[in-house]
Design a protein around this motif. Structure first.
Motif, PDB file in Angstrom:
ATOM      1  N   ASP A   8     -36.744  55.659  30.430  1.00  0.00           N
ATOM      2  CA  ASP A   8     -37.716  56.747  30.296  1.00  0.00           C
ATOM      3  C   ASP A   8     -38.493  57.002  31.577  1.00  0.00           C
ATOM      4  N   THR A  13     -43.709  61.920  27.654  1.00  0.00           N
ATOM      5  CA  THR A  13     -43.943  62.199  26.240  1.00  0.00           C
ATOM      6  C   THR A  13     -42.657  62.019  25.439  1.00  0.00           C
ATOM      7  N   ASN A  14     -42.806  61.909  24.137  1.00  0.00           N
ATOM      8  CA  ASN A  14     -41.622  61.812  23.271  1.00  0.00           C
ATOM      9  C   ASN A  14     -40.754  63.068  23.381  1.00  0.00           C
ATOM     10  N   HIS A  15     -41.415  64.226  23.519  1.00  0.00           N
ATOM     11  CA  HIS A  15     -40.651  65.467  23.660  1.00  0.00           C
ATOM     12  C   HIS A  15     -39.836  65.464  24.955  1.00  0.00           C
ATOM     13  N   ARG A  17     -38.756  62.848  26.545  1.00  0.00           N
ATOM     14  CA  ARG A  17     -37.678  61.871  26.408  1.00  0.00           C
ATOM     15  C   ARG A  17     -36.520  62.431  25.585  1.00  0.00           C
ATOM     16  N   LYS A  18     -36.850  63.137  24.506  1.00  0.00           N
ATOM     17  CA  LYS A  18     -35.794  63.715  23.675  1.00  0.00           C
ATOM     18  C   LYS A  18     -35.028  64.799  24.433  1.00  0.00           C
ATOM     19  N   ASN A 429     -39.684  66.609  31.697  1.00  0.00           N
ATOM     20  CA  ASN A 429     -41.094  66.245  31.595  1.00  0.00           C
ATOM     21  C   ASN A 429     -41.978  67.490  31.666  1.00  0.00           C
ATOM     22  N   GLU A 436     -46.300  69.220  24.365  1.00  0.00           N
ATOM     23  CA  GLU A 436     -47.373  68.306  23.971  1.00  0.00           C
ATOM     24  C   GLU A 436     -48.740  68.996  24.012  1.00  0.00           C
ATOM     25  N   GLU A 442     -42.754  73.587  19.213  1.00  0.00           N
ATOM     26  CA  GLU A 442     -41.945  72.370  19.114  1.00  0.00           C
ATOM     27  C   GLU A 442     -40.539  72.732  18.621  1.00  0.00           C
TER      28      GLU A 442
END
Length: 465
Positions: A8, A13-15, A17-18, A429, A436, A442
């Motif tokens: 990572d 953020t999780n977003h 990373r996805k 990112n 985020e 989203e």
């Protein structure tokens, strides 16, 4: 200290990373501008050691070592390759917050599986480990390209190049496309000492006697035709600024004849000639449906002592502060008005010109071509995290980042392809942070599609190799 470059890296953020892991990571690479050696690819070169593969020819690294006060003999001089590597390893801890720190550890991990932070204490171990791999067929240059999932590489080639190595590569069926790019800077260099000798070489190749401007253009067109037959679909120009002086073909003919007779040219005559040549080149590119790349703004070879000792590309270039907007607008308009403006990518090395280039691109869109004029990827001194983020923000603010054709290496090293990964992580990112902060919905499927377009599909469609 292990795993600095983890899964990572740079993804906050999780977003983000996805987006990276699910959409960007596996996209093939189209490296549409670099300075790799076609000969090395044709011969499937295996380098002798890590210094030759990684440091030799890399002026980014040279500048960092010089800044640290390392003697030139350990950079480009007579020191052994092992000694040069030791000095580079000693430099790395001091490159904190410089992109070299990121690139170095990405490259060590992706190619050699080295997770450690490079420094003087592990330099010998890292050097020997990497050398043990480099000596194997797995680390031939073709396998290095395969390892990075490269689909297309566009080299940078002088019009006088016979392209025999590109022919060799095409003939032997290598699955990665290695295509030439037409770099005609020497056709513009009428003030240079070697201009006439260069034209004599072109004349011999084309069997066209260059005795006036019309025959000069015939010879230029002949070389463009030759490059096109070898798969070339891009040109590239390294310029201080765009040339857009008013000219007539009679004036261009007079200036060329004056130069060929050995007379000195006035500065205004040099600018008029360059302007005329660029205009005619643009028309030829449009006829071939090529893409024109304009790399604008650096001051090159500023250090005379280093230039005399080492030649060009010694790492003594910097950002320039030339006026760009008016001459560039005039040049692009001169081609657009006759419906001969080719697809064009505008690269700026001065960060203050981001908005100039992005808005200039928007002036000449159209003709049913998605993203016809591009604000090119963050270039040279700007191809680091901050520069990439600012370039993405500028395109987003001034145009459509969704149409952007993405990253390139602009490198002479076969170990530079993780720069695409670096860009992709920063890109994901960028979007992930916007989600985020509720600046974007989203909708990861749609934004993921845009990410894949920027990483791969836009370039694939734009260049149509």
């Amino acid at each position: 200290m292990k795993n600095f470059i983890d899964a990572d890296f740079l993804l906050e953020t999780n977003h983000a990373r996805k987006l990276y892991h699910d959409f960007a990571k596996s996209m093939p690479l189209i490296d549409y501008h670099c300075h790799l050696s076609a000969k090395d690819i044709a011969k499937n070169r295996i380098f002798e050691n890590l210094t030759q593969l990684w440091i030799e020819g890399d002026h980014y690294k040279w500048r960092a070592m010089r800044a640290l006060g390392i003697e030139e003999k350990y950079i480009t001089g007579e020191a052994s390759d092992r000694e040069k590597f030791r000095k580079w390893a000693a430099t790395i801890p001091y490159t904190l917050m410089n992109p070299l720190y990121h690139w170095t550890h990405l490259e060590l991990k992706r190619y050699f599986g080295v997770d450690e932070i490079l420094n003087t204490s592990n330099a010998e171990e890292v050097y020997d480990h990497c050398n043990s791999l480099i000596s194997t067929p797995e680390f031939s240059v073709r396998n290095l390209l395969r390892k990075m999932n490269v689909e297309v590489v566009c080299t940078t080639d002088d019009p006088a190049d016979d392209l025999r190595y590109h022919r060799e590569i095409a003939k032997d069926g290598f699955q990665i496309k290695i295509l030439p790019t037409f770099r005609p800077d020497r056709f513009l260099g009428i003030e240079e000492a070697g201009f006439q000798t260069y034209l004599e070489k072109i004349s011999a190749q084309t069997e066209i006697e260059i005795d006036d401007f019309e025959s000069f253009l015939d010879a230029v067109k002949s070389r463009i035709d030759y490059f096109h037959e070898h798969g070339c679909r891009l040109s590239d120009h390294g310029l201080d600024c765009a040339f857009s002086e008013d000219f007539t073909d009679e004036a261009l003919n007079r200036i060329l004849n004056k130069r060929m007779s050995g007379e000195l040219l006035e500065t205004t005559e040099v600018l008029v000639f360059k302007s005329g040549v660029m205009y005619h080149l643009g028309k030829m590119y449009s006829e071939k449906n090529w893409t024109m790349q304009l790399h604008l703004g650096p001051i090159r070879n500023t250090n005379t002592r280093m230039l005399n000792n080492l030649g060009a590309d010694a790492g003594v270039d910097s950002i320039g502060d030339f006026q760009q907007a008016k001459p560039l607008a005039k040049y692009l308009d001169s081609l657009d008005i006759i419906n001969s403006l080719p697809r064009t990518i505008l690269y700026n090395v001065n960060p203050s010109e981001n908005e100039v280039m992005a808005t200039m691109a928007g002036n000449f869109m159209g003709n049913s071509q998605k993203g016809k004029i591009q604000h090119g990827s963050a270039w040279w001194f700007l191809d680091q995290k901050d520069g990439i983020e600012k370039q993405l923000t500028t395109i987003s603010n001034m145009g459509l980042v969704s149409c952007f054709v993405g990253m390139l290496t602009d490198s002479r090293s076969f170990l530079s392809f993780p720069r695409h990964e670096y860009f992709r992580r920063i890109l994901c990112n960028y979007f992930g942070n916007a989600i985020e902060k509720k600046e974007l919905p989203e909708d990861l499927e749609w934004i993921g599609k845009i990410v894949q377009d920027i990483c791969y599909y836009n370039a694939k469609e734009y260049f149509d190799f």
